[in-house]
Enzyme design. Structure first.
Site, PDB file in Angstrom:
ATOM      1  N   SER A 164      33.391  47.683  42.285  1.00  0.00           N
ATOM      2  CA  SER A 164      34.377  48.634  41.757  1.00  0.00           C
ATOM      3  C   SER A 164      33.788  49.654  40.794  1.00  0.00           C
ATOM      4  O   SER A 164      34.172  49.726  39.615  1.00  0.00           O
ATOM      5  CB  SER A 164      35.513  47.865  41.121  1.00  0.00           C
ATOM      6  OG  SER A 164      36.009  46.976  42.078  1.00  0.00           O
ATOM      7  N   ARG A 179      27.221  56.383  39.667  1.00  0.00           N
ATOM      8  CA  ARG A 179      26.983  56.102  38.242  1.00  0.00           C
ATOM      9  C   ARG A 179      27.777  54.863  37.866  1.00  0.00           C
ATOM     10  O   ARG A 179      28.737  54.508  38.545  1.00  0.00           O
ATOM     11  CB  ARG A 179      27.381  57.286  37.348  1.00  0.00           C
ATOM     12  CG  ARG A 179      28.861  57.513  37.158  1.00  0.00           C
ATOM     13  CD  ARG A 179      29.120  58.725  36.304  1.00  0.00           C
ATOM     14  NE  ARG A 179      28.580  59.924  36.898  1.00  0.00           N
ATOM     15  CZ  ARG A 179      29.236  60.663  37.818  1.00  0.00           C
ATOM     16  NH1 ARG A 179      30.438  60.318  38.211  1.00  0.00           N
ATOM     17  NH2 ARG A 179      28.688  61.727  38.340  1.00  0.00           N
ATOM     18  N   ASP A 218      37.774  48.224  44.659  1.00  0.00           N
ATOM     19  CA  ASP A 218      38.937  47.360  44.388  1.00  0.00           C
ATOM     20  C   ASP A 218      40.271  48.023  44.760  1.00  0.00           C
ATOM     21  O   ASP A 218      41.225  47.352  45.137  1.00  0.00           O
ATOM     22  CB  ASP A 218      38.965  46.858  42.933  1.00  0.00           C
ATOM     23  CG  ASP A 218      38.810  47.963  41.907  1.00  0.00           C
ATOM     24  OD1 ASP A 218      38.613  49.130  42.298  1.00  0.00           O
ATOM     25  OD2 ASP A 218      38.871  47.665  40.698  1.00  0.00           O
TER      26      ASP A 218
HETATM   27  C1  BGC Z   1      35.616  52.764  38.793  1.00  0.00           C
HETATM   28  C2  BGC Z   1      36.392  52.615  40.081  1.00  0.00           C
HETATM   29  C3  BGC Z   1      37.287  51.402  40.026  1.00  0.00           C
HETATM   30  C4  BGC Z   1      38.158  51.446  38.771  1.00  0.00           C
HETATM   31  C5  BGC Z   1      39.071  50.241  38.651  1.00  0.00           C
HETATM   32  C6  BGC Z   1      36.548  52.692  37.589  1.00  0.00           C
HETATM   33  O1  BGC Z   1      35.804  52.708  36.412  1.00  0.00           O
HETATM   34  O2  BGC Z   1      34.927  53.987  38.770  1.00  0.00           O
HETATM   35  O3  BGC Z   1      35.515  52.531  41.177  1.00  0.00           O
HETATM   36  O4  BGC Z   1      38.090  51.383  41.169  1.00  0.00           O
HETATM   37  O5  BGC Z   1      37.318  51.506  37.632  1.00  0.00           O
HETATM   38  O6  BGC Z   1      38.383  49.054  38.597  1.00  0.00           O
END
Ligand code: BGC
Length: 500
Positions: A164, A179, A218
């Site tokens: 995620s 990143r 996620d």
């Molecule tokens: C990430 C996402 C993720 C979200 C929730 C963010 O910081 O960049 O990819 O879906 O957090 O977990």
């Protein structure tokens, strides 16, 4: 001036300062209109091919990442699959049994990510993915010892990996990290394929039978698991009554995904779009990565506290600026910064003469969790005793009743801004996809997961209130059903692994 007069004057000054801050945190209906329109513009830009020389890593716009998932499950899917989930403070590995009737059963092992993997700047990808592989091995020993014993001769077990963080996905089972967010800072992972990193470590730990066949976010997992578990047909009318259209997370981080028409994802190569359409596919899930909305700060409300948190305290300055105003990781940090500032102005916590004397927990970044704010938010005890206890327990910070009244006002302003801003991407996606005007009555479901949307008191009501004030209007808001879709990461990853 007598001592009493002085006291009263300070109290007036505190109230004035706090009211000013609360005003700065207000998101008006006009602002909601402006942000929603800009969000739609940014979505369109993100679906188009990038300008020359621009990459997802350098660009400040909405990433709008194609997830290579082109269908939604309907609940009849069956199979036993593995799922691994790295997303915040924990790593989870599960074995998911999809029963094919909207239900599933699951065995899982959850481990806290050791602090040194998050804090230490010398940590490498091998350290992190080695840790994930060791936890996977522990899981296999406990739940699939026979497969493990067979080694290379075992039938491969398919694993879906929920990762995620922003990934430039290149196929259903590959993607490079753009990143880190949410506190990780392992520099050498950036630009690498996270599936390969995990697979290599699985091999190194003696698990050739575990095959990482799908990579997912996620939010995508939440969307898919919501589709799988929700039986959205009305047996009385035998028609579908509402359709899942968005999967979203409001937790440590924030993000969402939705189904977009393949024709409109013009940044996908034309040949690929033609091929998919020939195969009868019409839509693909887009991982919006909305944490990165308006990284250029053209429209987002910004206070001096937001600037300090982004520039001085966060691990990814200049990026994920929407997330820094909305998600659980930052709500407490905003309050902490305000309290330290009001103290430095001689307005609050004056029993401490200097900043150095303040309790260490209050001066340490990210020590004030959003859970504390959730207690303060709904405290209606006499003298705000709950708030007093909560601040004592979490920060070792004693407060006076008048200070607590002001702190509660601040907490409510911070959470309200978060919930109001959270309505923006939802309204924008519903408008862009015209979801509320499609099908029977245009009722839509939004699958949500994450600690803030699930547990923060009043968050969902405030969000709904903002949806009604947004360009959707009260009528549009009534058609939106926010559904908590728990465990999306596990079930969603398994569903991805099934179709991979
Ligand atoms: C990430 C996402 C993720 C979200 C929730 C963010 O910081 O960049 O990819 O879906 O957090 O977990």
């Amino acid at each position: 001036m007598s001592f009493d007069d002085l006291h009263k004057a300070t109290e007036r000054a505190v109230i004035q300062a706090v009211d000013q801050i609360c005003d700065d945190f207000e998101v008006t209906p006009e602002k909601l209109d402006e942000l929603t329109a800009y969000f739609i513009e940014q979505m369109e830009k993100g679906l188009a091919p990038p300008k020359e020389g621009h990459t997802l890593a350098s660009d400040k716009g909405l990433p709008m990442i194609p997830a290579f998932v082109t269908g939604s499950p309907n609940g009849t899917e069956r199979g036993v699959l593995l799922a691994a989930d790295l997303g915040g403070t924990n790593f989870r590995i599960c074995s998911v049994n999809l029963h094919g009737d909207h239900t599933f059963s699951m065995e899982q092992m959850k481990s806290k990510i050791p602090d040194d993997l998050l804090d230490d700047e010398n940590v490498t990808s091998d350290d992190l993915f080695g840790f994930l592989a060791r936890r996977t091995l522990a899981f296999m020993k406990k739940y699939h010892p026979d497969e493990l014993a067979k080694g290379k001769d075992a039938n491969p077990m398919r694993l879906g990996f929920t990762f995620s963080y922003p990934v430039d996905q290149t196929s259903l089972n590959s993607g490079t990290l753009i990143r880190w967010t949410k506190g990780f800072r392992i520099a050498d992972t950036v630009g690498k394929d996270v599936v390969q990193l995990y697979q290599e470590q699985l091999r190194a730990q003696g698990m050739p039978m575990v095959k990482v066949v799908a990579l997912t976010n996620d939010t995508v997992g939440t969307y898919l698991s919501h589709c799988y578990t929700s039986d959205n047909t009305d047996s009385m009318t035998s028609g579908e009554i509402s359709e899942p259209v968005i999967g979203c997370i409001f937790g440590t981080g924030t993000n969402g995904c939705y189904m977009e028409e393949i024709n409109k994802i013009t940044k996908l190569p034309q040949e690929l779009r033609d091929k998919l359409i020939k195969e009868g596919k019409t839509h693909m899930i887009i991982n919006v990565e909305w944490g990165s909305f308006d990284n250029e700060l053209k429209h987002l409300p910004t206070t001096k506290y937001d600037v300090v948190i982004d520039q001085k305290l966060s691990t990814n300055p200049g990026f994920h600026l929407f997330e820094k105003r909305v998600s659980g990781m930052f709500l407490g940090e905003v309050l902490r910064n305000i309290l330290v500032d009001l103290h430095s102005q001689g307005l609050l916590l004056q029993q401490y003469r200097t900043k150095e004397q303040l309790p260490r927990h209050l001066t340490t970044p990210f020590q004030l969790s959003s859970e504390v704010l959730s207690h303060i938010e709904i405290d209606d005890s006499t003298g705000l005793r709950e708030t007093e206890l909560s601040l004592l327990q979490s920060l070792r910070l004693p407060t006076t009743p008048t200070e607590r009244v002001q702190i509660q006002k601040l907490v409510r302003a911070i959470s309200r801004r978060s919930a109001y801003l959270a309505a923006v991407p939802l309204a924008a996606i519903l408008i862009k996809t015209n979801a509320l005007n499609k099908r029977y009555h245009g009722e839509v479901e939004i699958g949500c997961d994450g600690s803030v949307v699930e547990y923060y008191p009043g968050f969902r009501s405030m969000l709904r209130h903002a949806l009604a004030l947004s360009p959707l209007g009260a009528e549009g808001e009534r058609k939106v059903h926010l559904k908590i879709a728990k465990d999306g990461s596990g079930v969603g990853a398994a569903l991805c692994a099934l179709v991979a």
